[in-house]
Design an enzyme around this catalytic site. Structure first.
Site, PDB file in Angstrom:
ATOM      1  N   ASP A 121       0.806  -1.237   0.000  1.00 59.54           N
ATOM      2  CA  ASP A 121       0.000   0.000   0.000  1.00 59.54           C
ATOM      3  C   ASP A 121       0.835   1.280   0.000  1.00 59.54           C
ATOM      4  OD1 ASP A 121       0.701  -0.952   2.647  1.00 59.54           O
ATOM      5  OD2 ASP A 121      -0.533   0.638   3.488  1.00 59.54           O
ATOM      6  N   GLU A 157      -0.679  -1.917   5.137  1.00 56.12           N
ATOM      7  CA  GLU A 157       0.217  -1.845   6.304  1.00 56.12           C
ATOM      8  C   GLU A 157       0.100  -0.502   7.006  1.00 56.12           C
ATOM      9  OE1 GLU A 157       3.100  -1.036   9.029  1.00 56.12           O
ATOM     10  OE2 GLU A 157       3.175   0.034   7.125  1.00 56.12           O
TER      11      GLU A 157
HETATM   12 NI    NI Z   1       6.472   1.163   5.750  1.00 54.96          NI
END
Ligand code: NI
Length: 399
Positions: free
Chosen positions: A87, A145
């Site tokens: 991401d 994340e």
């Molecule tokens: Ni990172």
């Protein structure tokens, strides 16, 4: 004879241009957490073209896994998970480079484009070495994340089973470290990140008639001050912890005492008992002060990512592998990071290690830190990271 050392270096050099091209493609097409649709498709297509087995997609929305099975006979057949995150961040890129983000307001400003491209490269290198190892490598590409977190829902979806995962490895670009360095750390490496919201119900009124009110700003102020003592007076000074109140929302007018106030804050810690204790004390202190000062106080506590804790044995494997790639003098003991990482969920479930790949280059002006609109890496770090990961994987599976 396992084809590592010089053989590996040559193979890494050979695939590096392709890995850089992948990283630049991903950099141009960044996607936010749980929206990594193009990225996920790109990853799955690459894995399929390489001949990776058992490719599974759409795990926790956009997560992808695949298997590389070793062909070497003998030894315990273990399964190693290697994880990358996919991401990007809601940041407008300020770099003027040909691979600049094409998505307005979205940018790979933490290096997850590099993590994804490196894991595709590592997959290629391991496929070419199938005859040299026993056991299985499960490659895993996770969403979100940066939040709210893709690791936990992937684990809940069963990625640690079928085949059952025995250990896990991951790596992160490190703009605090120069190109050519690898950072490792045994034990706690990154913090747990929790947050709280404290709602103070007072009784509003005229600013000149405090006796008729319960002033929530005064209550909130006492709580802010007292919360600082939860670390400074109650926590072992040798144990790192942070309590920060980042928002204090109350009132509008100079002569009005408002009805309510809200405090929001973040808490960082490295140890699960300490983490629990901080949560309990923050609630008790806030409520105790509210009670003493006639206000109703409600505390909402949200536990975020747990601490990232590296297993000693797995970290030794990485340390040895890294020394072979960059030389012992360039393997550094990483400082504790107060930031958090959801790699922590994998490391809670199985022994593993998360290491840091130096990617800063002062001469090239690649000096901006993670989450900065001018963040960019020295792409030579992709080769350091891939070589260290492949050597670590072989070290674990054949060890
Ligand atoms: Ni990172």
């Amino acid at each position: 004879m396992v084809a590592t050392g010089t053989g590996l270096r040559n193979d890494v050099d050979e695939i590096l241009p392709g890995v850089i091209a992948d990283r630049r493609f991903l950099h141009e097409h960044p996607e936010l957490g749980f929206q990594e649709v193009e990225t996920s498709r790109f990853v799955a297509e690459r894995l399929a073209a390489m001949g990776v087995e058992d490719i599974r997609t759409g795990i926790a929305k956009t997560g992808v896994t695949g298997l590389v099975r070793g062909q070497r006979e003998g030894g315990a057949a273990k399964t190693l998970l290697i994880r990358a995150d996919m991401d990007a961040l809601p940041i407008q890129e300020e770099n003027d480079v040909e691979y600049r983000s094409k998505h307005d307001g979205v940018m790979h400003a933490c290096g997850h484009d590099a993590h994804t491209a490196m894991l595709l490269g590592v997959t290629r290198l391991l496929l070419d070495r199938r005859d040299d190892f026993t056991g299985t490598v499960k490659v895993l590409f996770q969403p979100a994340e940066e939040g709210p977190g893709g690791a936990k829902p992937m684990i809940e979806a069963g990625v640690l089973e079928d085949p059952k995962v025995d250990a896990a490895l991951g790596m992160h670009m490190a703009q605090a470290a120069p190109l050519g360095q690898i950072g490792v750390r045994t034990g706690p490496a990154m913090a747990a990140s929790d947050r709280f919201e404290i709602l103070i119900q007072g009784k509003g009124g005229h600013g000149a008639r405090p006796q008729a009110t319960v002033d929530p700003i005064m209550v909130g102020s006492q709580i802010v001050v007292a919360l600082q003592t939860v670390v400074s007076r109650e926590t072992d000074p040798t144990v790192p912890a942070v309590v920060t109140v980042g928002a204090f929302l109350a009132g509008q007018a100079f002569n009005v005492i408002p009805d309510t106030a809200t405090l929001r804050g973040t808490v960082r810690s490295f140890d699960n008992d300490e983490r629990q204790r901080l949560a309990e004390r923050i609630e008790a202190v806030a409520k105790g002060i509210g009670g003493a000062m006639r206000a109703e106080v409600e505390v909402q506590y949200h536990f975020g990512y747990p601490p990232t804790v590296n297993d000693a044995g797995m970290t030794d494997i990485v340390r040895r592998a890294a020394a072979g790639v960059v030389g012992t003098e360039n393997v550094i003991e990483e400082d504790l990071h107060m930031g958090a990482e959801d790699m922590s969920y994998f490391l809670e479930a199985v022994p593993g290690s998360f290491f840091f790949v130096g990617s800063k280059n002062d001469e090239k002006g690649l000096v901006w830190g993670h989450h900065h609109p001018r963040f960019d890496i020295d792409e030579a770090a992709l080769s350091t990271g891939m070589a260290t990961m492949v050597e670590s994987a072989l070290g674990y599976l054949n060890g």
